[in-house]
Design a protein around this motif. Structure first.
Motif, short mmCIF file in Angstrom:
data_model
loop_
_atom_site.label_atom_id
_atom_site.label_comp_id
_atom_site.label_asym_id
_atom_site.label_seq_id
_atom_site.Cartn_x
_atom_site.Cartn_y
_atom_site.Cartn_z
N UNK A 137 -0.41 -0.01 0.27
CA UNK A 137 -1.80 0.28 0.55
C UNK A 137 -2.76 -0.58 -0.25
N UNK A 138 -2.31 -1.02 -1.44
CA UNK A 138 -3.17 -1.85 -2.29
C UNK A 138 -3.49 -3.17 -1.60
N UNK A 139 -2.49 -3.75 -0.95
CA UNK A 139 -2.72 -5.00 -0.21
C UNK A 139 -3.71 -4.77 0.92
N UNK A 140 -3.57 -3.64 1.62
CA UNK A 140 -4.49 -3.35 2.71
C UNK A 140 -5.91 -3.08 2.20
N UNK A 141 -6.02 -2.44 1.04
CA UNK A 141 -7.35 -2.28 0.42
C UNK A 141 -7.96 -3.63 0.14
N UNK A 142 -7.15 -4.51 -0.43
CA UNK A 142 -7.64 -5.86 -0.79
C UNK A 142 -8.06 -6.63 0.46
N UNK A 143 -7.29 -6.45 1.55
CA UNK A 143 -7.57 -7.20 2.78
C UNK A 143 -8.51 -6.44 3.73
N UNK A 144 -9.00 -5.29 3.28
CA UNK A 144 -9.94 -4.48 4.09
C UNK A 144 -9.35 -4.12 5.46
N UNK A 145 -8.14 -3.53 5.43
CA UNK A 145 -7.43 -3.20 6.65
C UNK A 145 -7.11 -1.70 6.73
N UNK A 146 -7.20 -1.16 7.94
CA UNK A 146 -6.73 0.19 8.24
C UNK A 146 -5.39 0.02 8.95
N UNK A 147 -4.30 0.42 8.30
CA UNK A 147 -2.96 0.26 8.85
C UNK A 147 -2.24 1.61 8.82
N UNK A 148 -1.60 1.97 9.92
CA UNK A 148 -0.85 3.21 9.97
C UNK A 148 0.36 3.14 9.05
N UNK A 149 0.73 4.27 8.48
CA UNK A 149 1.97 4.36 7.71
C UNK A 149 3.13 4.40 8.71
N UNK A 150 4.07 3.45 8.58
CA UNK A 150 5.21 3.44 9.48
C UNK A 150 4.82 3.08 10.90
#
Length: 403
Positions: A137-150
């Motif tokens: 999730x930290x990478x997605x926070x950094x990249x400003x992304x909403x990504x589903x878990x799994x």
């Protein structure tokens, strides 16, 4: 990573986690409070999760309340405050595409976090500030992304409201939806029809009040979510136009949200009622929006009409003016306040001749008396007569003779 200076919202709750750990169980802060702390945003709710089962939590603490014990949630009363603690769990059998048919309590933090919606909501944090990030999730926070878990489709089949939550978080945080998650929303968008409109309403309004509502609107259009909500599915072209407006930071409350849509969709009062009833808005919200739309029409004509100001009221006049900010045609708020303050009366109760006074002066009770009072009210507002008792009684007698 470790957060050294925890926000004050965590301080009291830390003691509860410490007690649970001292009794041999794991306990963490989870979800949005951890995400918002990492983003430097203000925190609203502090959620806690533990490997201890509900009965074990009840043995650890003297005072507890079975808040949602069937789903593993117990409220712990500690230092005269209440703290909700939820046991790690897995879920299965989502026949209504919203809530699990079966909840199983488990000891594994990883298995608990795997059922969460998005990676940025799947953080856990120890009471000492150490952040556990099992799904990048930290990478997605950094990249400003909403990504589903799994698997995104699986997440949306478990709870179709998560699709609305995706566009809502995109607006609130100004994040993009990751491609696979976006495509899964488009594929499963029809499932939104399975969700109660009251729940969709909450997410929709939060989206519109985010920092990037235009992004949220465009994502709802691009993923076809708008096809599966009431009323708006008939106005796709108009909503495309709304998405192109500069909405960022302009809307301040729910009344303004609905007033904007009513204005842009060019709805009359009956259509506004139909729209808002289909979204299960309260009667009070509907009446406020109708007043705001009336105020918007006045402001669009660059006019300040005393009667309209009186009927709309200052709060909804200011709401109307805030919507006009979107079009760069707003009045100065002070000018609106001044226009309101200059009204001879602010409501009918300030009229210096009421039904009782007129009856004592010889008027008969009945519909005619009510009409006379309404006429007097309009005349005072429009500055045609003074608001004093003698003048009002004289004018009332004239009105009766005229009729």
């Amino acid at each position: 990573m470790k957060i050294e200076n925890l926000p004050s919202e965590f301080i009291d709750a830390r003691k509860v986690l410490q007690v649970i750990e001292q009794n041999g169980f794991e306990a963490y802060f989870v979800g949005g409070s951890v995400r918002d702390t990492l983003l430097g945003l203000s925190i609203h709710d502090v959620d806690m999760a533990t490997s201890a089962y509900p009965e074990e939590i009840k043995k650890i603490f003297k005072r507890t309340i079975d808040t949602g014990i069937e789903h593993g949630t117990v409220t712990v009363m500690f230092d005269h405050k209440g703290f909700e603690i939820t046991t790690f769990r897995t879920e299965s059998g989502y026949q209504d595409f919203r809530r699990p048919d079966k909840v199983t309590f488990i000891r594994s933090l990883k298995e608990d976090l795997k059922r969460r919606d998005f990676t940025i909501n799947a953080f856990a944090m120890k009471e000492n500030g150490e952040v556990i990030d099992l799904f990048d999730g930290m990478t997605d926070l950094h990249n400003h992304l909403i990504r589903a878990v799994g698997d995104a489709s699986q997440r949306f089949n478990e709870d179709a409201l998560r699709m609305m939550r995706a566009v809502r978080f995109g607006s609130q945080l100004n994040f993009s939806i990751e491609d696979k998650t976006f495509n899964a929303i488009k594929t499963n968008s029809h499932l939104l029809e399975k969700i109660a409109i009251e729940r969709i309403n909450v997410e929709f309004v939060k989206m519109m009040l985010g920092i990037a509502p235009s992004r949220g609107l465009q994502e709802m259009l691009d993923t076809d979510l708008f096809k599966y909500v009431p009323f708006f599915n008939q106005y796709i072209t108009e909503i495309e136009a709304i998405a192109k407006l500069n909405l960022n930071g302009k809307l301040e409350n729910e009344i303004q949200v609905w007033a904007l849509f009513a204005t842009e969709l060019n709805l009359d009062h009956n259509q506004i009622r139909k729209m808002m009833k289909s979204w299960k808005c309260s009667n009070k919200m509907i009446e406020d929006v109708l007043h705001v739309v009336t105020g918007i029409k006045m402001l669009q004509n660059q006019q300040l009409i005393p009667l309209t100001i009186y009927q709309v009221g200052i709060d909804n006049l200011l709401n109307a003016n805030q919507v006009m900010e979107i079009y760069d045609k707003a009045f100065k708020a002070d000018d609106l306040q001044d226009a309101y303050q200059q009204l001879p009366i602010k409501n009918k109760s300030e009229l210096n001749a009421n039904g009782g006074i007129l009856i004592k002066s010889g008027f008969k009770p009945g519909p005619q008396l009510g009409k006379v009072l309404n006429d007097l009210e309009l005349m005072v507002i429009n500055g045609e007569i003074e608001n004093d008792e003698a003048t009002l009684i004289t004018k009332a007698n004239e009105l009766v003779k005229e009729n």
